[in-house]
Design a protein around this motif. Sequence first.
Motif, mmCIF file in Angstrom:
data_model
loop_
_atom_site.group_PDB
_atom_site.id
_atom_site.type_symbol
_atom_site.label_atom_id
_atom_site.label_comp_id
_atom_site.label_asym_id
_atom_site.label_seq_id
_atom_site.Cartn_x
_atom_site.Cartn_y
_atom_site.Cartn_z
ATOM 1 N N GLN A 59 -2.565 -0.914 1.732
ATOM 2 C CA GLN A 59 -3.187 -1.969 2.532
ATOM 3 C C GLN A 59 -3.690 -1.421 3.864
ATOM 4 O O GLN A 59 -4.769 -1.792 4.323
ATOM 5 N N ALA A 60 -2.913 -0.547 4.482
ATOM 6 C CA ALA A 60 -3.330 0.034 5.764
ATOM 7 C C ALA A 60 -4.615 0.835 5.595
ATOM 8 O O ALA A 60 -5.536 0.733 6.415
ATOM 9 N N HIS A 125 -14.496 -8.960 -0.920
ATOM 10 C CA HIS A 125 -13.221 -8.395 -1.363
ATOM 11 C C HIS A 125 -12.975 -8.800 -2.810
ATOM 12 O O HIS A 125 -12.742 -9.972 -3.107
ATOM 13 N N GLU A 126 -13.060 -7.804 -3.709
ATOM 14 C CA GLU A 126 -12.871 -8.071 -5.133
ATOM 15 C C GLU A 126 -11.474 -7.656 -5.564
ATOM 16 O O GLU A 126 -11.011 -6.554 -5.277
ATOM 17 N N GLN A 139 -12.266 -12.542 9.374
ATOM 18 C CA GLN A 139 -11.482 -13.280 8.379
ATOM 19 C C GLN A 139 -10.726 -12.327 7.470
ATOM 20 O O GLN A 139 -9.559 -12.561 7.144
ATOM 21 N N TYR A 140 -11.385 -11.261 7.048
ATOM 22 C CA TYR A 140 -10.723 -10.271 6.197
ATOM 23 C C TYR A 140 -9.501 -9.686 6.909
ATOM 24 O O TYR A 140 -8.412 -9.613 6.334
ATOM 25 N N ALA A 141 -9.670 -9.275 8.161
ATOM 26 C CA ALA A 141 -8.553 -8.684 8.912
ATOM 27 C C ALA A 141 -7.417 -9.682 9.073
ATOM 28 O O ALA A 141 -6.255 -9.361 8.817
ATOM 29 N N ARG A 142 -7.751 -10.888 9.474
ATOM 30 C CA ARG A 142 -6.738 -11.903 9.759
ATOM 31 C C ARG A 142 -6.095 -12.474 8.501
ATOM 32 O O ARG A 142 -4.874 -12.581 8.413
ATOM 33 N N ASP A 143 -6.924 -12.854 7.538
ATOM 34 C CA ASP A 143 -6.426 -13.625 6.399
ATOM 35 C C ASP A 143 -6.022 -12.790 5.186
ATOM 36 O O ASP A 143 -5.261 -13.263 4.350
ATOM 37 N N TRP A 144 -6.539 -11.563 5.082
ATOM 38 C CA TRP A 144 -6.166 -10.715 3.953
ATOM 39 C C TRP A 144 -5.411 -9.472 4.397
ATOM 40 O O TRP A 144 -4.272 -9.250 3.995
ATOM 41 N N ALA A 145 -6.042 -8.643 5.201
ATOM 42 C CA ALA A 145 -5.492 -7.319 5.503
ATOM 43 C C ALA A 145 -4.106 -7.402 6.144
ATOM 44 O O ALA A 145 -3.167 -6.758 5.675
ATOM 45 N N LEU A 146 -3.972 -8.167 7.199
ATOM 46 C CA LEU A 146 -2.665 -8.272 7.853
ATOM 47 C C LEU A 146 -1.648 -8.977 6.962
ATOM 48 O O LEU A 146 -0.494 -8.557 6.873
ATOM 49 N N PHE A 151 3.164 -8.749 3.688
ATOM 50 C CA PHE A 151 3.834 -9.176 2.460
ATOM 51 C C PHE A 151 4.608 -8.009 1.849
ATOM 52 O O PHE A 151 5.800 -8.120 1.537
ATOM 53 N N HIS A 152 3.940 -6.881 1.683
ATOM 54 C CA HIS A 152 4.592 -5.730 1.060
ATOM 55 C C HIS A 152 5.635 -5.105 1.994
ATOM 56 O O HIS A 152 6.691 -4.656 1.532
ATOM 57 N N LEU A 153 5.372 -5.109 3.283
ATOM 58 C CA LEU A 153 6.330 -4.595 4.258
ATOM 59 C C LEU A 153 7.614 -5.424 4.249
ATOM 60 O O LEU A 153 8.721 -4.878 4.181
#
Length: 188
Positions: A59-60, A125-126, A139-146, A151-153
């Motif tokens: 993810q990072a 983002h597929e 939105q990608y940074a806030r709602d998906w990437a972080l 979640f995994h962390l």
Amino acid sequence: MTLTNLIVPTYTLMLKALSGWLKKAETQMPEAEAEALLSARLAPDMFPLSTQIRFVCLQAQEAVFRLRGEAFPKSFDDLVNEGRNAGERPGSLADAQARIDEAIALLESLAPDALDAEPDQSVAHELPSGMIFDLTAEQYARDWALAQFYFHLMTAYAILRSEKVALGKADFIPHLLPYLRPETMPKG
């Protein structure tokens, strides 16, 4: 706040915390038990610790390439496949630490504005299922990437705690200690 100023320090600090959790597990348990942690799961239908660690690293790195509009390198596919197959081949704690180090090295190599595309830049983002999300970079940074990173962390943290690794809040946020007012430190 820019996307680089949000994502890079957040990921770097938390990857270092994850590395610390694994080192703590190694010091608290016999070697074989510590290595066996990599196969531990919270639930039968969830990925094991080894996958959670790989996906934190994934993810990072994914955020870096997506926000710069770059194709993923070949090593990305290797990391995805390692994660998906970690139930059968969990690797070692040394492998996990190496993956964490790789992700940190990528983050630390970035220029101060590396991820600062226009906040309204389009990011498609597929998912492997074929679903596609159309987001802005913000939105990608806030709602998906972080969200995916944490979640995994947190799943990794929960697996370690459930396997009796003595971790606490201070292990989750060691980067905050430099900001602590000395006179407010609990005594004893």
